[in-house]
Design an enzyme around this catalytic site. Structure first.
Site, PDB file in Angstrom:
ATOM      1  N   ALA A  68      42.508  41.687  42.720  1.00  0.00           N
ATOM      2  CA  ALA A  68      43.168  42.988  42.849  1.00  0.00           C
ATOM      3  C   ALA A  68      44.633  42.927  43.522  1.00  0.00           C
ATOM      4  O   ALA A  68      44.646  41.760  44.303  1.00  0.00           O
ATOM      5  CB  ALA A  68      42.083  43.706  43.883  1.00  0.00           C
ATOM      6  N   GLY A 113      39.347  39.595  41.903  1.00  0.00           N
ATOM      7  CA  GLY A 113      39.111  40.389  40.546  1.00  0.00           C
ATOM      8  C   GLY A 113      39.455  39.585  39.328  1.00  0.00           C
ATOM      9  O   GLY A 113      39.345  40.059  38.255  1.00  0.00           O
ATOM     10  N   GLU A 116      36.376  37.815  38.398  1.00  0.00           N
ATOM     11  CA  GLU A 116      35.456  39.020  37.907  1.00  0.00           C
ATOM     12  C   GLU A 116      35.741  39.556  36.638  1.00  0.00           C
ATOM     13  O   GLU A 116      34.761  39.754  36.002  1.00  0.00           O
ATOM     14  CB  GLU A 116      35.574  40.403  38.899  1.00  0.00           C
ATOM     15  CG  GLU A 116      34.770  39.703  40.345  1.00  0.00           C
ATOM     16  CD  GLU A 116      35.066  40.770  41.607  1.00  0.00           C
ATOM     17  OE1 GLU A 116      36.302  41.300  41.801  1.00  0.00           O
ATOM     18  OE2 GLU A 116      34.178  41.414  42.127  1.00  0.00           O
ATOM     19  N   GLU A 136      37.259  37.604  48.945  1.00  0.00           N
ATOM     20  CA  GLU A 136      37.535  38.957  49.670  1.00  0.00           C
ATOM     21  C   GLU A 136      36.957  38.995  51.144  1.00  0.00           C
ATOM     22  O   GLU A 136      37.561  39.706  51.793  1.00  0.00           O
ATOM     23  CB  GLU A 136      36.505  39.989  48.901  1.00  0.00           C
ATOM     24  CG  GLU A 136      36.904  40.313  47.458  1.00  0.00           C
ATOM     25  CD  GLU A 136      36.418  39.372  46.582  1.00  0.00           C
ATOM     26  OE1 GLU A 136      35.911  38.591  46.629  1.00  0.00           O
ATOM     27  OE2 GLU A 136      36.751  39.652  45.301  1.00  0.00           O
TER      28      GLU A 136
HETATM   29  N1  CO8 Z   1      47.927  41.045  44.868  1.00  0.00           N
HETATM   30  C1  CO8 Z   1      49.302  41.270  44.874  1.00  0.00           C
HETATM   31  N2  CO8 Z   1      50.286  40.424  45.312  1.00  0.00           N
HETATM   32  C2  CO8 Z   1      49.942  39.134  45.003  1.00  0.00           C
HETATM   33  C3  CO8 Z   1      48.400  38.854  44.831  1.00  0.00           C
HETATM   34  C4  CO8 Z   1      47.456  39.780  45.145  1.00  0.00           C
HETATM   35  N3  CO8 Z   1      46.104  39.635  44.886  1.00  0.00           N
HETATM   36  N4  CO8 Z   1      48.432  37.481  44.849  1.00  0.00           N
HETATM   37  C5  CO8 Z   1      49.596  36.821  44.954  1.00  0.00           C
HETATM   38  N5  CO8 Z   1      50.390  37.782  44.777  1.00  0.00           N
HETATM   39  C6  CO8 Z   1      51.898  37.855  44.889  1.00  0.00           C
HETATM   40  C7  CO8 Z   1      52.306  37.322  46.378  1.00  0.00           C
HETATM   41  O1  CO8 Z   1      52.482  38.356  47.132  1.00  0.00           O
HETATM   42  C8  CO8 Z   1      53.804  36.672  46.056  1.00  0.00           C
HETATM   43  O2  CO8 Z   1      54.709  37.732  45.976  1.00  0.00           O
HETATM   44  P1  CO8 Z   1      56.223  37.769  46.308  1.00  0.00           P
HETATM   45  O3  CO8 Z   1      56.776  36.501  45.829  1.00  0.00           O
HETATM   46  O4  CO8 Z   1      56.870  39.038  46.316  1.00  0.00           O
HETATM   47  O5  CO8 Z   1      56.022  37.532  48.034  1.00  0.00           O
HETATM   48  C9  CO8 Z   1      53.723  36.218  44.758  1.00  0.00           C
HETATM   49  O6  CO8 Z   1      52.329  36.704  44.230  1.00  0.00           O
HETATM   50  C10 CO8 Z   1      53.415  34.853  44.575  1.00  0.00           C
HETATM   51  O7  CO8 Z   1      52.146  34.551  45.402  1.00  0.00           O
HETATM   52  P2  CO8 Z   1      52.443  33.289  46.699  1.00  0.00           P
HETATM   53  O8  CO8 Z   1      53.724  33.151  47.404  1.00  0.00           O
HETATM   54  O9  CO8 Z   1      51.210  33.858  47.788  1.00  0.00           O
HETATM   55  O10 CO8 Z   1      52.004  32.016  45.929  1.00  0.00           O
HETATM   56  P3  CO8 Z   1      50.967  30.877  46.454  1.00  0.00           P
HETATM   57  O11 CO8 Z   1      51.082  29.882  45.360  1.00  0.00           O
HETATM   58  O12 CO8 Z   1      51.676  30.417  47.759  1.00  0.00           O
HETATM   59  O13 CO8 Z   1      49.569  31.084  46.815  1.00  0.00           O
HETATM   60  C11 CO8 Z   1      47.433  32.260  45.835  1.00  0.00           C
HETATM   61  C12 CO8 Z   1      48.839  31.598  45.528  1.00  0.00           C
HETATM   62  C13 CO8 Z   1      46.762  31.355  46.638  1.00  0.00           C
HETATM   63  C14 CO8 Z   1      46.870  32.913  44.891  1.00  0.00           C
HETATM   64  C15 CO8 Z   1      47.873  33.239  47.019  1.00  0.00           C
HETATM   65  O14 CO8 Z   1      48.721  34.208  46.469  1.00  0.00           O
HETATM   66  C16 CO8 Z   1      46.561  34.189  47.300  1.00  0.00           C
HETATM   67  O15 CO8 Z   1      46.118  33.809  48.276  1.00  0.00           O
HETATM   68  N6  CO8 Z   1      46.739  35.576  46.754  1.00  0.00           N
HETATM   69  C17 CO8 Z   1      45.636  36.451  46.785  1.00  0.00           C
HETATM   70  C18 CO8 Z   1      44.209  36.000  46.248  1.00  0.00           C
HETATM   71  C19 CO8 Z   1      43.064  36.869  46.705  1.00  0.00           C
HETATM   72  O16 CO8 Z   1      42.797  37.068  47.969  1.00  0.00           O
HETATM   73  N7  CO8 Z   1      42.351  37.646  45.761  1.00  0.00           N
HETATM   74  C20 CO8 Z   1      41.517  38.579  45.929  1.00  0.00           C
HETATM   75  C21 CO8 Z   1      41.998  40.089  46.208  1.00  0.00           C
HETATM   76  S1  CO8 Z   1      40.599  40.927  46.411  1.00  0.00           S
HETATM   77  C22 CO8 Z   1      40.066  41.305  45.126  1.00  0.00           C
HETATM   78  O17 CO8 Z   1      40.359  40.950  44.153  1.00  0.00           O
HETATM   79  C23 CO8 Z   1      38.601  42.136  45.083  1.00  0.00           C
HETATM   80  C24 CO8 Z   1      38.654  43.232  44.036  1.00  0.00           C
HETATM   81  C25 CO8 Z   1      37.810  44.595  44.821  1.00  0.00           C
HETATM   82  C26 CO8 Z   1      38.514  45.559  45.107  1.00  0.00           C
HETATM   83  C27 CO8 Z   1      37.469  46.448  45.164  1.00  0.00           C
HETATM   84  C28 CO8 Z   1      38.066  47.921  45.427  1.00  0.00           C
HETATM   85  C29 CO8 Z   1      36.816  48.991  45.811  1.00  0.00           C
END
Ligand code: CO8
Length: 262
Positions: A68, A113, A116, A136
């Site tokens: 997400a 997501g 998922e 999450e």
């Molecule tokens: N959302 C928004 N932006 C993101 C996301 C994300 N999930 N993941 C990465 N990005 C962005 C970063 O903010 C960054 O942007 P910027 O360059 O502008 O700073 C860019 O992508 C590159 O990311 P990183 O610099 O963090 O790259 P790394 O190689 O260091 O790390 C990772 C990669 C490990 C994937 C890291 O980005 C990360 O941990 N991302 C989040 C992963 C995560 O937690 N996903 C789960 C989200 S929750 C979910 O999906 C549940 C959905 C349920 C919702 C239900 C609602 C009711």
């Protein structure tokens, strides 16, 4: 070919390749992406009849879908978050119900997501650099786009609990071992191998594949007894198709079948 702001579509033989195209955010599922996925499904259901399979992948070499969009989610109240989750529930259910097989070609992070969406596909091919997880809990959240339901069904209850409770990320080799991915391939071969499988599917009866898929989706919610009734009904419908008349006749006449597709 239909155009979308956040998705790229391309064709390879009988396969339609849907690329989630937001590489700057690692293809996170921003609201705009979710809206486009809905519009894609609307379009595919009404005009995609020539395709025998869909491949879903992510743009760039690093990520399939990083989940997400956490930046957007951070600005939501709980009602908006619920609406976001329910919209993705609908998207995943509709993906699951497409008439043709859908393969997730996971080319990097499939987190939250992202995992998922992959689980809503019929099966997953993973590149060697792919990783999967439901992280999450690190955000104080729980899976919200179907992971609590589909992950246990795909890999079993105990393993799913371990992944959901720890938020741990697993690599593609482990995903293969636990049955989350059907195969692991070098990144440069990922799409080729998914296309080759759809070409294999394109050689068999389209009505039979659609029939089998629809029965399998219905059975997900049923006990063995009721699921067997669905199988009997599906078999009876398949038996009455011209594809089946042709397939059986071709076998008896020792020739290749020429399926009419109905
Ligand atoms: N959302 C928004 N932006 C993101 C996301 C994300 N999930 N993941 C990465 N990005 C962005 C970063 O903010 C960054 O942007 P910027 O360059 O502008 O700073 C860019 O992508 C590159 O990311 P990183 O610099 O963090 O790259 P790394 O190689 O260091 O790390 C990772 C990669 C490990 C994937 C890291 O980005 C990360 O941990 N991302 C989040 C992963 C995560 O937690 N996903 C789960 C989200 S929750 C979910 O999906 C549940 C959905 C349920 C919702 C239900 C609602 C009711």
């Amino acid at each position: 070919m239909k155009q979308f702001d956040t998705l790229a579509l391309s064709t390879r033989g009988p396969a339609l390749i849907l690329t989630i195209n937001q590489p700057k955010s690692l293809n996170a599922l921003a609201q705009e992406v979710v809206n486009d996925l809905e519009a894609f499904i609307d379009w595919f259901e009404t005009t995609g009849f020539e395709y025998r399979g869909v491949i879903i992948t992510g743009a760039g070499e690093k990520s399939f879908v990083a989940g997400a969009n956490i930046v957007q989610m951070n600005a939501m109240d709980s009602q908006a978050a619920l609406a976001y989750g329910r919209q993705m529930h609908a998207v995943t259910e509709r993906l699951e119900s497409l008439q043709v097989p859908v393969i997730a070609a996971v080319n990097g992070f499939a987190l939250g997501g992202g995992c998922e969406i992959a689980l809503a596909c019929d099966f997953i091919y993973a590149s060697e650099n792919a990783s999967f997880g439901q992280p999450e809990v690190n955000l104080g959240l729980v899976p919200g786009f179907g992971g609590s339901v589909r992950l246990p069904r795909r890999i079993g209850n105990a393993l799913a609990r371990e992944l959901i409770f720890t938020g741990r990320r697993i690599k593609s080799a482990e995903a293969l071992r636990i049955g989350l991915a059907n195969r692991v391939v070098p990144a440069e071969e990922l799409i080729d191998q998914a296309v080759a499988t759809i070409e294999e599917i394109a050689a068999v009866s389209p009505t039979a594949v659609a029939n089998a898929k629809s029965a399998l989706v219905q059975m997900d919610a049923l006990n063995t007894h009721d699921a067997l009734l669905v199988e009997a009904d599906s078999f009876q419908r398949a038996f009455a198709t011209n594809d089946s008349v042709e397939g059986r006749a071709a076998f008896v006449e020792k020739r290749s079948p020429n399926f009419p597709g109905n």
